[in-house]
Every structure is written in C-alpha cells, then in structure tokens.
Design a protein around this motif. Sequence first.
Motif, PDB file in Angstrom:
ATOM      1  N   GLN A   3      32.647  66.065  10.784  1.00 32.44           N
ATOM      2  CA  GLN A   3      33.477  67.079  11.674  1.00 32.44           C
ATOM      3  C   GLN A   3      34.950  66.694  11.907  1.00 32.44           C
ATOM      4  OE1 GLN A   3      31.769  69.623  14.527  1.00 32.44           O
ATOM      5  NE2 GLN A   3      33.441  69.247  16.058  1.00 32.44           N
ATOM      6  N   TRP A   4      35.093  65.413  12.344  1.00 34.41           N
ATOM      7  CA  TRP A   4      36.458  64.792  12.680  1.00 34.41           C
ATOM      8  C   TRP A   4      37.155  64.608  11.274  1.00 34.41           C
ATOM      9  CZ3 TRP A   4      39.286  64.658  16.713  1.00 34.41           C
ATOM     10  CH2 TRP A   4      40.710  63.853  16.727  1.00 34.41           C
ATOM     11  N   GLU A  39      29.891  62.145  17.652  1.00 36.45           N
ATOM     12  CA  GLU A  39      29.039  63.280  16.908  1.00 36.45           C
ATOM     13  C   GLU A  39      27.555  63.315  16.785  1.00 36.45           C
ATOM     14  OE1 GLU A  39      31.309  64.176  13.405  1.00 36.45           O
ATOM     15  OE2 GLU A  39      33.228  64.039  14.180  1.00 36.45           O
ATOM     16  N   SER A  40      27.223  61.990  16.900  1.00 38.31           N
ATOM     17  CA  SER A  40      25.512  61.921  16.907  1.00 38.31           C
ATOM     18  C   SER A  40      24.773  62.176  18.079  1.00 38.31           C
ATOM     19  CB  SER A  40      25.302  60.345  16.326  1.00 38.31           C
ATOM     20  OG  SER A  40      25.525  59.566  17.435  1.00 38.31           O
ATOM     21  N   CYS A  56      23.828  59.333  27.077  1.00 32.14           N
ATOM     22  CA  CYS A  56      24.846  59.639  25.986  1.00 32.14           C
ATOM     23  C   CYS A  56      26.181  58.724  26.310  1.00 32.14           C
ATOM     24  CB  CYS A  56      25.322  60.960  26.066  1.00 32.14           C
ATOM     25  SG  CYS A  56      24.127  62.165  25.012  1.00 32.14           S
ATOM     26  N   PHE A  57      26.287  58.388  27.817  1.00 33.49           N
ATOM     27  CA  PHE A  57      27.321  57.714  28.167  1.00 33.49           C
ATOM     28  C   PHE A  57      27.218  56.316  27.842  1.00 33.49           C
ATOM     29  CE2 PHE A  57      28.966  55.114  31.980  1.00 33.49           C
ATOM     30  CZ  PHE A  57      30.264  55.502  31.594  1.00 33.49           C
ATOM     31  N   GLN A  58      25.848  55.811  28.124  1.00 35.14           N
ATOM     32  CA  GLN A  58      25.562  54.559  27.713  1.00 35.14           C
ATOM     33  C   GLN A  58      25.500  54.145  26.110  1.00 35.14           C
ATOM     34  OE1 GLN A  58      25.066  51.929  30.132  1.00 35.14           O
ATOM     35  NE2 GLN A  58      25.142  50.495  28.204  1.00 35.14           N
ATOM     36  N   ALA A  59      25.220  54.982  25.489  1.00 35.43           N
ATOM     37  CA  ALA A  59      25.224  55.124  24.126  1.00 35.43           C
ATOM     38  C   ALA A  59      26.848  54.851  23.611  1.00 35.43           C
ATOM     39  CB  ALA A  59      24.676  56.112  23.329  1.00 35.43           C
ATOM     40  N   MET A 105      33.206  66.775  26.328  1.00 37.04           N
ATOM     41  CA  MET A 105      32.602  66.491  24.976  1.00 37.04           C
ATOM     42  C   MET A 105      31.882  67.787  24.272  1.00 37.04           C
ATOM     43  SD  MET A 105      33.919  63.647  24.550  1.00 37.04           S
ATOM     44  CE  MET A 105      33.830  64.118  22.823  1.00 37.04           C
ATOM     45  N   SER A 106      31.218  68.477  24.796  1.00 37.72           N
ATOM     46  CA  SER A 106      30.588  69.577  24.346  1.00 37.72           C
ATOM     47  C   SER A 106      31.289  70.701  24.116  1.00 37.72           C
ATOM     48  CB  SER A 106      29.205  70.126  25.181  1.00 37.72           C
ATOM     49  OG  SER A 106      29.840  70.544  26.568  1.00 37.72           O
TER      50      SER A 106
END
Length: 251
Positions: A3-4, A39-40, A56-59, A105-106
């Motif tokens: 996407q980016w 994006e993942s 998600c934040f930790q990832a 982000m969403s």
Amino acid sequence: MAQWQDLLKLDSALQSRVQQLYEGRFPREIRHFARSCIESQDWVSAAESENAARTCFQALLDYLEEQWNRSVQENNILEGPDFRRMTDYLMEHFQGQPVNLALIMSDCLNEEKKILSSVTTAQNNVGMPLKWREVNNKVTELKWQISELKKEIKTLDGLNEKLDFFQQTWQSKVEQNIQVAESKVQMVEGECLKQANIITHTKQIVVQRLVNLLNQTAQTVATLTDVELPEWKYRQQLSCIGGPLDTSLGL
C-alpha cells in the motif's frame, strides 16, 4: 508494504493528500521505514481492544529494535534512519495509550485506501466526458465514505456495548460483595474511564466524518440539480423538435 509503495508512485498532488493525513498526528518517517510492520498489523481490531492494541504497539517496537540492531551490525547508524528516535517517540506518546495509536493508524490506513481507490476510479473513467468523470468520481467517493462510516458506527456501537456490559457486570459483583477492595474499585473505575475516553474520541471522529460527508453530498446534489438538470431539460426540448441530441441523465 504494498500500500505504501503504491502511494509513493502517485503524483505530487495526491502525495500531498497523504502528507496531510499524518501532519500533526503521526510521523511519516515511522510510516515509511516501518511500513511492512505497520501494514501487517490489524489496527482496526486493536482500536477496539486494549490488549490487541498493546500487542500491535509491542510488535512495532520490536520491529524498530530489529532494524536498529541491523544498522549497528552493518555500521550504518549515521547514514540510515534514526530508529532509536522513532522508538523514543512511540514510547513517549503511546506507551500508556496504545489504543490511541491504533485509532490513528486504522484511520490513516483507511484514508490511504480511499486515495488509491480514487486513482483507480479515475483510470476506469478515462472515456467519459470530463464533467461527467468529475461527477462520477464524487459519487463513487461518497459511496465509499458511506460504507466506511457504517463500519465505524458499527465499531462504535460495539465499544458502547462492551463498556455497558462491563459496568453492569462489575456493579453486580460489587452489590454481591460489599467488601471489594478499594484499590480494585479504583482500578476498575480507571479502566472504565479509559474506555469512555476512547469512545468519546471515536465519536468525535465519526461525527466529523458525517459532517464532511453531508457537505460533500450537498455539493454533489447541487451540481446535479443546479447545473446538469437544466442542461438535460434543454437537451430534451431540442430532441422534441427533432434535434439528434443525447437526452440521458445517467452517469
């Protein structure tokens, strides 16, 4: 990551729209250099759940740490991106409120899709007269925004239902056990307040989008009724006296 990469291929005008999405909300530097990780992740689900948001934040933090270690190993600290600074930014702004990051982000990823969708629509309408392409693009954009707004309202309803259920369940437990520790009460009340703040923030986003949608709809209707409808009536009149003109009003 695709996407980016697609956004990077757009012209400067559309890239400016992308830039405006992130201005004052989130560093584009992080969006760019952590694009594959961002994006993942399922940010939509994360916006509804504290645990999912923290995952998600930790990832994202883990990804930046991995990239930093690679820069060190490759002796590329000075020339490469400043992954340490990106990590510090995330920790400072979102460590205590990862759901806010998920909401941002969403929303941004969704708006990016709209921009890419508008490009696809424009390419499909190349054979249309210019004025009809513009109207058709506006109608297509409105349909997309309505669809997305319905999803956001559904998400908001879900957040409200979860909070109501949690509050009712907790109240029932308190009534059954009046010796609940004060610290436990404060913790639960704090969690409820946090969820209520998330709901309030989401409501503000939904209301603003609804206002924007109504304004865009009014402009499109005005174009059809004030400009195109009189022209259509004129073409019909000419057709009635034998003029071989197009009398259609369809897009």
